[in-house]
Scaffold this active site. Structure first.
Site, PDB file in Angstrom:
ATOM      1  N   TYR A   1      -5.175 -12.854   8.317  1.00 27.89           N
ATOM      2  CA  TYR A   1      -5.037 -11.444   7.946  1.00 27.89           C
ATOM      3  C   TYR A   1      -6.337 -10.650   8.093  1.00 27.89           C
ATOM      4  CZ  TYR A   1      -0.668 -13.103   5.923  1.00 27.89           C
ATOM      5  OH  TYR A   1       0.566 -13.671   5.742  1.00 27.89           O
TER       6      TYR A   1
ATOM      7  N   ASN B   1       1.353  -7.952  -2.588  1.00 30.54           N
ATOM      8  CA  ASN B   1       2.400  -7.508  -3.515  1.00 30.54           C
ATOM      9  C   ASN B   1       2.233  -8.024  -4.938  1.00 30.54           C
ATOM     10  OD1 ASN B   1       3.077 -10.156  -3.061  1.00 30.54           O
ATOM     11  ND2 ASN B   1       5.211  -9.775  -2.514  1.00 30.54           N
TER      12      ASN B   1
ATOM     13  N   ASN C   1       2.960  -1.536  -1.622  1.00 27.82           N
ATOM     14  CA  ASN C   1       3.334  -2.653  -2.492  1.00 27.82           C
ATOM     15  C   ASN C   1       2.228  -3.089  -3.439  1.00 27.82           C
ATOM     16  OD1 ASN C   1       5.973  -2.860  -1.559  1.00 27.82           O
ATOM     17  ND2 ASN C   1       5.428  -4.300   0.067  1.00 27.82           N
TER      18      ASN C   1
ATOM     19  N   ASP D   1      -4.877   0.754   2.083  1.00 19.63           N
ATOM     20  CA  ASP D   1      -4.447   1.365   3.345  1.00 19.63           C
ATOM     21  C   ASP D   1      -3.344   2.398   3.135  1.00 19.63           C
ATOM     22  OD1 ASP D   1      -3.055  -1.250   2.705  1.00 19.63           O
ATOM     23  OD2 ASP D   1      -1.686  -0.495   4.226  1.00 19.63           O
TER      24      ASP D   1
ATOM     25  N   HIS E   1      -3.589  -3.796   6.883  1.00 14.20           N
ATOM     26  CA  HIS E   1      -3.340  -3.957   5.453  1.00 14.20           C
ATOM     27  C   HIS E   1      -4.584  -4.410   4.699  1.00 14.20           C
ATOM     28  CE1 HIS E   1       0.022  -3.260   2.971  1.00 14.20           C
ATOM     29  NE2 HIS E   1       0.482  -4.482   2.811  1.00 14.20           N
TER      30      HIS E   1
ATOM     31  N   PHE F   1      -2.353 -12.128  -2.716  1.00 14.69           N
ATOM     32  CA  PHE F   1      -1.536 -11.444  -1.722  1.00 14.69           C
ATOM     33  C   PHE F   1      -1.181 -10.059  -2.251  1.00 14.69           C
ATOM     34  CE2 PHE F   1      -1.191 -15.748  -0.175  1.00 14.69           C
ATOM     35  CZ  PHE F   1      -1.355 -15.567   1.197  1.00 14.69           C
TER      36      PHE F   1
END
Length: 209
Positions: free
Chosen positions: A36, A88, A134, A113, A41, A86
């Site tokens: 990632y 969420n 999220n 973001d 994100h 993570f």
């Protein structure tokens, strides 16, 4: 002491050591893991990394389900966070730190973001809804508050309405966005200093897109 004074002291090898109680939390949002890195994100992570680099501090100590750093900004001791939960579940990390240090939402700055802004643009808000993000949604849900100041970093809109949103935000920036993103993250570092010093209006007037 301004961020620029801190930079000067860093050059002189006299970076101020953090003292006193933590007064402010600065949380950049993203997803952990090499797959990632540098994705849209993760611009929250990238922005606080830029801040840490400028201040000569690391953000590697594992606490509050996050990688953290400890730094003085504008005379205030700040906890810098990169949640490893993570996106969420960002609220699990942020609210744990808030509870431990008894920091209210109004002194917990979130950097993340925003697809409604073009790369290179940023927008500062005192509070507000999650806007469909999220990470912000989870923070608001677990804290029961929406009064978090935030810096929204532009990552650009999907190329067309049918494009999968997850694929877009988990994708990498275009090569031509690099220079704009660097400037934007440097601007965000200045915004953070102003906001920590209760100068959010000045930050908004100077940097809001």
């Amino acid at each position: 002491m301004s961020v620029f004074d801190i930079f000067k002291k860093l050059e002189e090898g006299r970076a101020p050591a953090p003292t006193g109680a933590v007064e402010y939390i600065i949380a950049g949002l993203g997803n952990p893991g090499t797959e990632y890195e540098s994705t849209r994100h993760n611009i929250g992570f990238m922005t606080v990394d830029t801040l840490c680099e400028k201040l000569g501090v690391s953000c590697k100590k594992v606490r509050f389900k996050s990688l953290t750093g400890d730094v003085m900004i504008g005379g205030k001791r700040c906890l810098i966070m990169k949640p490893t939960t993570f996106m969420n579940k960002s609220g699990e990390a942020v609210t744990e730190a808030m509870s431990f240090y008894k920091i209210p939402p109004e002194r917990t700055l979130i950097v993340y973001d925003d697809i409604s802004l073009e790369p290179g643009n940023l927008r500062i808000r005192r509070k507000g809804s999650d806007g469909g993000h999220n990470g912000m949604k989870n923070i608001i849900y677990l804290s029961g508050k929406d009064t978090f100041p935030r810096i929204k970093m532009g990552v650009g809109a999907k190329p067309h309405p049918d494009y999968n949103l997850a694929d877009w935000v988990l994708g990498h920036f275009k090569k031509e966005d690099g220079e704009k993103l660097t400037e934007c993250m440097n601007n965000a570092a200045q915004c953070i200093e102003l906001i920590v010093q209760d100068k959010i209006n000045e930050a908004m007037n100077k940097f809001n897109s």
